[in-house]
Design an enzyme around this catalytic site. Structure first.
Site: not given
Lengths: 345, 345
Positions: A9-11, A38, A125, A152, A155-156, A231, A238
């Site tokens: 359920t994570g990004a 979750s 990433c 970046q 959502s990282g 960031r 990114h």
């Protein structure tokens, strides 16, 4: 083949399921695991609704486990998963630098995946996005020095990073106080040159990961890499400004020709038409956008260019599913045992 | 001394008036000029309201003219202003690279200002912010190569750039279409690696300005400089990731000691306390924030660091007023004539 997604359920987990849905893999079963919070929720997969289960210690009845629930979960649970016969493709940094864990980008070092002992690491990433663009140039011209500055997306730091940017931006526009929870400072209309923890050498772990991991993936332990990781207030994808010095002189035309056919890369390099890599166009795309290719003004025969890549896709979920596809195609779903390694494969 | 500000209602012009207000200069008169559209409006200065006049061709009855109305205005009007006896401190790029126009940052090359022939150029904002930080390091260690990646605020494109970001962000959050007028693409939650026009060598003019202008200000025509200039969704203050290679080896401690006392610089370098340069803290500040100082991993004895500076202040208005202060202190408000130049000053 049974596939499990841990941290579903994570990004990144959500993207793993979407990429898996679009892949040519035909899993006989897809299991989703997340924390108790979750558990019980559902996510759609190929016209069915899959119920999210609570992750508990012990083996998981799956051939492949795509794990993206953080380094401490991976460290604690992966040994049991491997003991139970699963191959773990781990998106955390827990095992990336372990000598007996392959760190794999299928476009670069697919063969490394085949000698796994149950765990294959998915790169950071930022590393993955730079590496797919740099690799074809490295093969042709031999990278000597690589200087990277990153831009970046929030959502990282997961879905909560994106939410903090959106909520904070609304608050800012309403002249309310902006809270910093996920990030060290307020991120709306700001930038923060601080991702992950600081090391003794003044670099952050995020910056060092790019150096350490690129060396391992390229098989070039002496490659000189320096990174500044920043960031910025974007939601997804990114970007990175990259300067390369080579052993052998390169021209922008030669580089564009190589990048135009390189797997995992989309050459987006037509400044006159205002086409260059941007988060706006790179978000949601499998390929990493590469453009602004030009001759370096500091290294003779070197190159400067700019990349934007969806860090949830090539930087995470897509690369992990591509490793699963690779293992399936090469029949490498069983771990290499110690005795096989010792006997000199 | 009579001072005129041309472009007084623009993002930089407004800051020029504020900086002038806080300066030690005691002008006998301050005149404000702008286009017909803004004429008649007022701006406060030391408890008085100054009326903005319409700019018309011909001389301006002022000793010093601070011009920030764009390159085409400066090119068309400055000769008349100089002929009328004024010294023009020009914030546009119109004259910066002219051999007989000094390009001045008072912390770096104040003496260059003294040989002006009526026009002194103010550097590009990105150049000025990098240069004040790099100069003390250059003097101590001799810069050989400089690699810069920028994170530039929307106000670099004037007040309309900032408005476009704010309006576009509101539209995005309301799920409305985002318009791009000032920028080549939508800027909210995006970045754009394209500032000013593209040159034949693939670099933008903005990127080349950093190279051309730094060489001229430092008096180092052979300095190797490469820049990637990127617009990001911030309102104010430009940031830059800078990598330097030196003739003589530098350590981070030596650099911090020099930067800690360098004029125009504030050392903000305490990562453990989450202190490093950011637009959030650099905006509105006269000094350029410098931090994240660390040993380069690609150049032996080189350095990596990060800067954030208010590009409307040190990058524009502040530097221009500092040049006026310098001319006043050194009694250099009269242009050097050709005969004086020929006679070997």
């Amino acid at each position: 083949m049974k596939i499990a997604i841990v941290g579903a359920t994570g990004a990144v987990g959500v993207e793993m399921l979407r990429v898996l849905e679009a892949s040519t893999l035909q899993p006989s079963e897809v299991q989703l695991y997340a924390s108790a919070r979750s558990a019980g929720s559902t996510l759609p997969f190929r016209r069915r609704d899959l119920v999210v289960r609570e992750l508990v210690p012990g083996p998981i009845p799956a051939d492949v486990i795509l794990a993206s629930a953080g380094g401490s979960i991976s460290k604690a649970y992966a040994p049991d998963w491997v003991a139970g016969g699963s191959v773990v493709i781990d998106n955390s940094s827990a095992f990336r630098l372990d000598a007996d864990v392959p760190l794999v980008i299928p476009e670069i070092n697919p063969d490394a995946a085949l000698s796994h002992r149950g765990i294959i690491a998915n790169p950071n990433c930022t590393t993955a996005i730079a590496a797919v663009a740099v690799w074809p140039l490295h093969r042709a011209f031999g990278v000597r020095r690589m200087i990277i500055s990153t831009y970046q997306a929030t959502s990282g730091a997961g879905a909560k990073g994106m939410e903090e940017l959106l909520e904070g931006t609304r608050a800012y526009l309403d002249e309310q106080a902006v809270e910093a929870r996920t990030f060290a400072h307020a991120i709306p209309f700001n930038l923060i040159p601080h991702i992950d923890t600081f090391q003794d050498n003044g670099y952050t772990r995020e910056e060092m990961k790019v150096a350490w991991e690129t060396r391992k993936i390229f098989g070039e332990p002496n490659l000189r890499v320096s990174c500044t990781a920043v960031r910025i207030p974007t939601l997804r994808a990114h970007s990175e400004a990259i300067t390369l010095e080579f052993e052998r002189s390169a021209t922008p035309d030669e580089a564009r020709e190589l990048l135009g056919t390189a797997p995992g890369v989309e050459l987006v390099d037509d400044p006159a038409a205002k086409r260059y890599p941007m988060p706006l166009t790179a978000s949601g795309k499998y390929d990493v956008e590469v453009g602004r290719v030009r001759a370096s003004l500091v290294f003779d025969g070197g190159l400067d260019f700019f990349v934007s890549g969806d860090q949830l896709l090539k930087g995470a979920a897509l690369n992990a599913v591509q490793i699963a596809e690779l293992l399936h195609e090469r029949g490498a779903l069983r771990a290499v045992t110690s005795s096989e390694v010792v006997s000199g494969r």
